[in-house]
Enzyme design. Structure first.
Site, PDB file in Angstrom:
ATOM      1  N   GLY A  54      32.107  34.616   0.018  1.00 35.63           N
ATOM      2  CA  GLY A  54      32.785  34.792  -1.262  1.00 35.63           C
ATOM      3  C   GLY A  54      34.177  35.378  -1.098  1.00 35.63           C
ATOM      4  N   THR A  55      34.320  36.322  -0.190  1.00 33.72           N
ATOM      5  CA  THR A  55      35.624  36.975   0.009  1.00 33.72           C
ATOM      6  C   THR A  55      36.671  35.946   0.425  1.00 33.72           C
ATOM      7  OG1 THR A  55      34.531  39.031   0.639  1.00 33.72           O
ATOM      8  CG2 THR A  55      36.824  38.764   1.341  1.00 33.72           C
ATOM      9  N   ASN A  88      29.433  41.941 -10.763  1.00 38.35           N
ATOM     10  CA  ASN A  88      28.414  42.291  -9.775  1.00 38.35           C
ATOM     11  C   ASN A  88      27.698  43.606 -10.087  1.00 38.35           C
ATOM     12  OD1 ASN A  88      31.298  42.614  -9.065  1.00 38.35           O
ATOM     13  ND2 ASN A  88      30.537  44.048  -7.538  1.00 38.35           N
ATOM     14  N   GLN A 123      28.354  35.992  -8.495  1.00 38.83           N
ATOM     15  CA  GLN A 123      27.154  36.615  -9.082  1.00 38.83           C
ATOM     16  C   GLN A 123      26.585  35.797 -10.245  1.00 38.83           C
ATOM     17  OE1 GLN A 123      25.488  39.078  -7.869  1.00 38.83           O
ATOM     18  NE2 GLN A 123      26.918  40.078  -6.467  1.00 38.83           N
ATOM     19  N   SER A 143      28.952  32.373  -3.003  1.00 40.16           N
ATOM     20  CA  SER A 143      28.623  32.991  -1.715  1.00 40.16           C
ATOM     21  C   SER A 143      27.156  32.752  -1.388  1.00 40.16           C
ATOM     22  CB  SER A 143      28.897  34.492  -1.803  1.00 40.16           C
ATOM     23  OG  SER A 143      28.357  35.147  -0.674  1.00 40.16           O
ATOM     24  N   HIS A 160      24.928  34.419   0.499  1.00 44.22           N
ATOM     25  CA  HIS A 160      23.927  35.496   0.555  1.00 44.22           C
ATOM     26  C   HIS A 160      23.582  36.080  -0.806  1.00 44.22           C
ATOM     27  CE1 HIS A 160      26.414  39.375   0.664  1.00 44.22           C
ATOM     28  NE2 HIS A 160      27.347  38.452   0.740  1.00 44.22           N
ATOM     29  N   THR A 212      35.737  24.871  12.963  1.00 42.13           N
ATOM     30  CA  THR A 212      34.472  24.128  13.078  1.00 42.13           C
ATOM     31  C   THR A 212      33.477  24.632  12.035  1.00 42.13           C
ATOM     32  OG1 THR A 212      34.873  23.827  15.418  1.00 42.13           O
ATOM     33  CG2 THR A 212      32.588  23.562  14.687  1.00 42.13           C
ATOM     34  N   CYS A 226      29.730  47.516  -1.535  1.00 38.83           N
ATOM     35  CA  CYS A 226      30.946  47.653  -0.741  1.00 38.83           C
ATOM     36  C   CYS A 226      31.590  49.010  -0.936  1.00 38.83           C
ATOM     37  CB  CYS A 226      31.948  46.568  -1.111  1.00 38.83           C
ATOM     38  SG  CYS A 226      31.195  44.967  -1.247  1.00 38.83           S
TER      39      CYS A 226
HETATM   40  N1  PLP Z   1      32.652  38.454  -5.457  1.00 41.88           N
HETATM   41  C1  PLP Z   1      31.616  39.105  -6.015  1.00 41.88           C
HETATM   42  C2  PLP Z   1      31.508  39.171  -7.500  1.00 41.88           C
HETATM   43  C3  PLP Z   1      30.660  39.714  -5.203  1.00 41.88           C
HETATM   44  O1  PLP Z   1      29.639  40.357  -5.752  1.00 41.88           O
HETATM   45  C4  PLP Z   1      30.818  39.633  -3.788  1.00 41.88           C
HETATM   46  C5  PLP Z   1      29.865  40.337  -2.890  1.00 41.88           C
HETATM   47  O2  PLP Z   1      29.375  41.407  -3.208  1.00 41.88           O
HETATM   48  C6  PLP Z   1      31.911  38.925  -3.264  1.00 41.88           C
HETATM   49  C7  PLP Z   1      32.803  38.351  -4.134  1.00 41.88           C
HETATM   50  C8  PLP Z   1      32.126  38.795  -1.799  1.00 41.88           C
HETATM   51  O3  PLP Z   1      31.276  37.832  -1.252  1.00 41.88           O
HETATM   52  P1  PLP Z   1      30.942  37.854   0.328  1.00 41.88           P
HETATM   53  O4  PLP Z   1      30.088  39.059   0.551  1.00 41.88           O
HETATM   54  O5  PLP Z   1      30.228  36.565   0.570  1.00 41.88           O
HETATM   55  O6  PLP Z   1      32.241  37.921   1.039  1.00 41.88           O
END
Ligand code: PLP
Length: 388
Positions: A71-72, A147, A175, A195, A197, A233, A322
């Protein structure tokens, strides 16, 4: 020790079907999806199959999906790929750090950034978005679901505003995906992040939807992977897992699994509020994703409650994963106007596809007594008791 996991917004366990789907790509199907021999073709077919499943979940064309490391990266690709120095960006104060810190960096390298407030329920007012538009506005980045609170944002209305103004609209749906219907046509976005996970696939894989015809500058330079939008890759096992998780998420949405999760969440929330005084739901009254509730327990420290519950086998979180360990109260709850002590006293419970009624009973047996015990040690609770 019996353990119950109610922190699915931090990460979700990989579903057995997802694990089975990805397993061969660590072994006999180890090929590089860019190779032209049979090994490569097998890997390519698997990647393209996953792309189709994800496109089906988001209601887009498979060629509009760009695989990322999570996601990041998807958020960063949208923000830096769609803006340049001199552009104006609109975002909100409740975004994930992946967006907030990317926007801060965009500001350092010459963009202008407007950060919009939210109301007491944690919702952005679309008229604020309209009012923030400038002649140099290039991008609006507003998340679909928060989140920490699970509160859903009016992304459809924001999409219309973006279309009228002729600016790009990115939404972080990390989310939201799999929990509510995510339809990029209805949202009207140019880019949307997901994302792995958070949807019962592994950590380290994600995707960005990029609307056909949207020119996006890559973050990484290298080979021509992902139609030159993301070099490197492909993570074939991770992508296969994300595809399987997307397929299961779509089937679950059709079956109404999320309503069952919402019923469990509501029972947990109501059960806690019935048994604990001076507690309440952050984001109450706003539309929310079905799996999340964020509850404040006045007179206690959220971190202390998380640790006490963990010692008894229940995993929940205070603020976002985080930022846990940080002394600052949650920026999301502070943006909603919570007093810092109430923000510090807030706990997020987030359910997943594997959460059972017995898990909720376990949480309901633990949370009220643990809050009561911590309050006995709380100076502000004691002061109040003396006054009464
Ligand atoms: N965006 C939101 C709303 C999230 O909750 C998160 C992860 O907690 C992310 C982005 C980041 O995703 P990733 O952990 O896959 O980098």
């Amino acid at each position: 020790m019996h353990r119950v996991y109610l922190d699915n917004n931090a990460t979700t366990p990989i579903l057995p079907e997802v694990f089975e789907a990805m397993r061969p790509y660590f072994g006999e199907r180890f090929g590089n999806a860019s190779s032209i021999h049979r090994h490569g073709q097998d890997a390519r077919a698997a990647v393209e199959g996953a792309r189709e499943s994800i496109a089906a979940l988001l209601a887009c064309h498979p060629s509009e999906i760009v695989f990322t490391s999570g996601g990041t990266e998807a958020d960063n690709l949208a923000i830096f790929g769609l803006t340049a120095a001199g552009d104006h960006l609109i975002t909100s104060g409740i975004e994930h750090d992946a967006v907030i810190h990317a926007c801060k960096h965009a500001e350092e390298v010459g963009c202008e950034v407007t950060v919009l407030p939210v109301d007491a329920h944690g919702v952005i007012d679309p008229t604020d978005v309209r009012r923030a538009l400038q002649p140099n506005t290039k991008l609006i980045s507003i998340m679909m679901a928060n989140n920490e609170t699970g509160v859903l944002q009016p992304v459809g209305e924001i999409g219309k505003i973006a279309a009228e103004a002729g600016v790009f609209f990115h939404t972080d749906a990390v989310q939201a995906a799999g929990k509510v219907a995510v339809n990029v046509q209805e949202i009207g976005c140019h880019a949307l992040s997901i994302s792995g996970h958070k949807v019962h696939a592994p950590q380290g894989v994600g995707a960005l939807y990029v609307r056909k015809g949207t020119k996006i500058r890559p973050l990484l330079y290298g080979g021509r992977h992902e139609r030159s939008r993301r070099a490197g890759t492909e993570n074939v096992p991770g992508i296969v897992a994300l595809g399987k998780a997307a397929q299961l998420a779509k089937e679950g949405l059709v079956r109404g699994d999320e309503q069952k999760i919402a019923a469990l969440r509501d029972r947990l929330q109501q059960g806690v509020l019935n048994q604990v005084q001076e507690a309440g739901v952050n984001g109450d009254g706003a539309p929310r994703v079905p799996n999340t509730t964020n509850i404040y327990f006045d007179h206690i420290e959220g971190e202390a409650l998380v640790i006490s519950l963990d010692l008894k086998g229940l995993a929940v979180s205070a603020g976002s994963a985080c930022s846990s360990g940080a002394v600052e109260p949650s920026h999301v709850l502070v943006s909603m106007g919570l007093r810092p002590d109430r923000a510090h006293a807030s706990i997020r419970f987030s359910l997943g596809k594997q959460t059972t009624a017995a898990d909720i009973d376990f949480a309901l047996a633990l949370v009220p007594e643990t809050v009561a015990r911590l309050r006995e040690l709380s100076p502000s609770f004691k002061r109040q008791a003396v006054r009464a």
